[in-house]
Write a protein that holds these residues in place. Structure first.
Motif, PDB file in Angstrom:
ATOM      1  N   ALA A 110      -1.945   3.768 -14.252  1.00 45.19           N
ATOM      2  CA  ALA A 110      -2.547   4.482 -13.054  1.00 45.19           C
ATOM      3  C   ALA A 110      -1.443   4.652 -11.766  1.00 45.19           C
ATOM      4  N   PHE A 111      -0.709   4.060 -11.962  1.00 48.63           N
ATOM      5  CA  PHE A 111       0.495   3.872 -11.116  1.00 48.63           C
ATOM      6  C   PHE A 111       1.363   5.168 -11.081  1.00 48.63           C
ATOM      7  N   ILE A 112       1.451   6.109  -9.771  1.00 50.15           N
ATOM      8  CA  ILE A 112       2.267   6.974  -9.602  1.00 50.15           C
ATOM      9  C   ILE A 112       3.358   6.667  -8.826  1.00 50.15           C
ATOM     10  N   PRO A 113       4.705   6.505  -9.132  1.00 47.80           N
ATOM     11  CA  PRO A 113       5.679   6.134  -8.306  1.00 47.80           C
ATOM     12  C   PRO A 113       5.873   6.915  -6.899  1.00 47.80           C
ATOM     13  N   GLN A 114       5.698   8.331  -7.177  1.00 50.74           N
ATOM     14  CA  GLN A 114       5.832   9.402  -6.131  1.00 50.74           C
ATOM     15  C   GLN A 114       4.759   9.153  -4.991  1.00 50.74           C
ATOM     16  N   LEU A 115       3.662   8.541  -5.584  1.00 55.26           N
ATOM     17  CA  LEU A 115       2.585   8.320  -4.423  1.00 55.26           C
ATOM     18  C   LEU A 115       2.491   7.047  -3.861  1.00 55.26           C
ATOM     19  N   SER A 116       3.474   6.262  -4.087  1.00 57.39           N
ATOM     20  CA  SER A 116       3.635   4.794  -3.370  1.00 57.39           C
ATOM     21  C   SER A 116       4.386   5.097  -2.331  1.00 57.39           C
ATOM     22  N   LEU A 117       3.913   5.082  -1.183  1.00 56.35           N
ATOM     23  CA  LEU A 117       4.638   5.476   0.164  1.00 56.35           C
ATOM     24  C   LEU A 117       4.909   4.309   1.224  1.00 56.35           C
ATOM     25  N   VAL A 118       6.063   4.260   1.844  1.00 53.49           N
ATOM     26  CA  VAL A 118       6.331   3.325   3.113  1.00 53.49           C
ATOM     27  C   VAL A 118       6.562   4.150   4.072  1.00 53.49           C
ATOM     28  N   ALA A 119       6.091   3.734   5.200  1.00 50.85           N
ATOM     29  CA  ALA A 119       6.500   4.208   6.652  1.00 50.85           C
ATOM     30  C   ALA A 119       7.604   3.148   7.176  1.00 50.85           C
ATOM     31  N   GLN A 120       8.597   3.646   7.503  1.00 48.08           N
ATOM     32  CA  GLN A 120       9.877   2.913   7.957  1.00 48.08           C
ATOM     33  C   GLN A 120      10.266   3.299   9.376  1.00 48.08           C
ATOM     34  N   GLU A 121      10.648   2.109  10.081  1.00 45.41           N
ATOM     35  CA  GLU A 121      11.366   2.492  11.405  1.00 45.41           C
ATOM     36  C   GLU A 121      12.608   1.650  11.278  1.00 45.41           C
ATOM     37  N   GLY A 122      13.823   2.235  11.334  1.00 45.78           N
ATOM     38  CA  GLY A 122      14.916   1.523  11.270  1.00 45.78           C
ATOM     39  C   GLY A 122      14.736   0.828   9.724  1.00 45.78           C
ATOM     40  N   LYS A 123      14.947  -0.368   9.883  1.00 51.93           N
ATOM     41  CA  LYS A 123      15.046  -1.250   8.663  1.00 51.93           C
ATOM     42  C   LYS A 123      13.639  -1.976   8.196  1.00 51.93           C
ATOM     43  N   GLU A 124      12.589  -1.815   8.993  1.00 52.01           N
ATOM     44  CA  GLU A 124      11.555  -2.608   9.056  1.00 52.01           C
ATOM     45  C   GLU A 124      10.285  -1.317   8.483  1.00 52.01           C
ATOM     46  N   ILE A 125       9.654  -2.043   7.464  1.00 55.66           N
ATOM     47  CA  ILE A 125       8.420  -1.233   6.828  1.00 55.66           C
ATOM     48  C   ILE A 125       7.242  -1.467   7.563  1.00 55.66           C
ATOM     49  N   LEU A 126       6.742  -0.451   8.236  1.00 64.45           N
ATOM     50  CA  LEU A 126       5.483  -0.524   9.183  1.00 64.45           C
ATOM     51  C   LEU A 126       4.126  -0.216   8.519  1.00 64.45           C
ATOM     52  N   GLY A 127       4.591   0.492   7.551  1.00 60.88           N
ATOM     53  CA  GLY A 127       3.185   0.883   6.841  1.00 60.88           C
ATOM     54  C   GLY A 127       3.251   1.253   5.232  1.00 60.88           C
ATOM     55  N   TYR A 128       2.210   1.210   4.729  1.00 62.30           N
ATOM     56  CA  TYR A 128       2.172   1.530   3.201  1.00 62.30           C
ATOM     57  C   TYR A 128       0.926   2.130   2.860  1.00 62.30           C
ATOM     58  N   VAL A 129       1.230   3.036   1.891  1.00 67.59           N
ATOM     59  CA  VAL A 129      -0.287   3.643   1.378  1.00 67.59           C
ATOM     60  C   VAL A 129       0.057   3.968  -0.115  1.00 67.59           C
ATOM     61  N   LEU A 130      -0.917   3.833  -1.068  1.00 62.94           N
ATOM     62  CA  LEU A 130      -0.621   4.014  -2.468  1.00 62.94           C
ATOM     63  C   LEU A 130      -2.077   4.838  -2.980  1.00 62.94           C
ATOM     64  N   PHE A 131      -1.615   5.969  -3.690  1.00 63.00           N
ATOM     65  CA  PHE A 131      -2.598   6.663  -4.421  1.00 63.00           C
ATOM     66  C   PHE A 131      -2.400   6.466  -5.888  1.00 63.00           C
ATOM     67  N   THR A 132      -3.471   6.111  -6.674  1.00 60.73           N
ATOM     68  CA  THR A 132      -3.276   6.078  -8.107  1.00 60.73           C
ATOM     69  C   THR A 132      -4.233   6.826  -8.792  1.00 60.73           C
ATOM     70  N   ARG A 133      -3.990   7.011 -10.201  1.00 60.80           N
ATOM     71  CA  ARG A 133      -5.036   7.907 -10.869  1.00 60.80           C
ATOM     72  C   ARG A 133      -6.306   7.323 -11.049  1.00 60.80           C
ATOM     73  N   ALA A 134      -7.283   8.028 -11.054  1.00 60.08           N
ATOM     74  CA  ALA A 134      -8.788   7.471 -11.235  1.00 60.08           C
ATOM     75  C   ALA A 134      -9.293   8.643 -11.964  1.00 60.08           C
ATOM     76  N   TRP A 135     -10.298   8.341 -12.603  1.00 59.04           N
ATOM     77  CA  TRP A 135     -11.252   9.205 -13.212  1.00 59.04           C
ATOM     78  C   TRP A 135     -12.778   9.373 -12.717  1.00 59.04           C
ATOM     79  N   ALA A 136     -13.632  10.450 -12.546  1.00 58.88           N
ATOM     80  CA  ALA A 136     -14.844  10.414 -12.293  1.00 58.88           C
ATOM     81  C   ALA A 136     -15.509  11.057 -13.427  1.00 58.88           C
ATOM     82  N   GLY A 137     -15.978  10.074 -14.286  1.00 63.83           N
ATOM     83  CA  GLY A 137     -16.294  11.048 -15.853  1.00 63.83           C
ATOM     84  C   GLY A 137     -15.243  11.652 -16.609  1.00 63.83           C
ATOM     85  N   GLU A 138     -15.053  12.623 -16.607  1.00 63.03           N
ATOM     86  CA  GLU A 138     -13.947  13.336 -17.129  1.00 63.03           C
ATOM     87  C   GLU A 138     -13.026  14.015 -16.184  1.00 63.03           C
ATOM     88  N   LYS A 139     -13.312  13.972 -15.134  1.00 60.44           N
ATOM     89  CA  LYS A 139     -12.503  14.770 -13.983  1.00 60.44           C
ATOM     90  C   LYS A 139     -11.476  13.645 -13.240  1.00 60.44           C
TER      91      LYS A 139
END
Length: 97
Positions: free
Chosen positions: A50-79
């Motif tokens: 389910a992992f999509i590297p392009q949708l694993s994101l960090v928010a960085q200020e200088g050298k510090e990571i301040l935020g993170y978000v991850l979107f992965t593949r999922a299914w609702a039935g066949e959708k």
């Protein structure tokens, strides 16, 4: 992606994994709805289909990571769809809009 308030949003790299792990753990430490394993969930998701590297994101200020978000593949039935989990913000930057 440069953001006007001084931080950058970019794709996470393997070099970020330790900092992201610590960020997620601290961001959820006092959350009302948590199970204490959010950081371990991310580590497990990175290893799955389910992992999509392009949708694993960090928010960085200088050298510090301040935020993170991850979107992965999922299914609702066949959708196909994207699932968001987790979204984490450093405690010192939470509730700032």
């Amino acid at each position: 992606m440069d953001v006007s308030n001084g931080f950058v949003i970019r794709q996470e790299t393997p070099e970020d994994y330790e900092a992201v792990y610590k960020l997620i753990r601290s961001a959820f430490l006092t959350a009302e709805h948590r199970d204490g394993n959010e950081q371990d969930l991310v580590a497990a998701l990175r290893k799955g289909e389910a992992f999509i590297p392009q949708l694993s994101l960090v928010a960085q200020e200088g050298k510090e990571i301040l935020g993170y978000v991850l979107f992965t593949r999922a299914w609702a039935g066949e959708k196909p769809l994207l699932a968001l989990a987790p979204l984490a913000v450093s405690p010192k930057r939470q509730r700032q809009g």
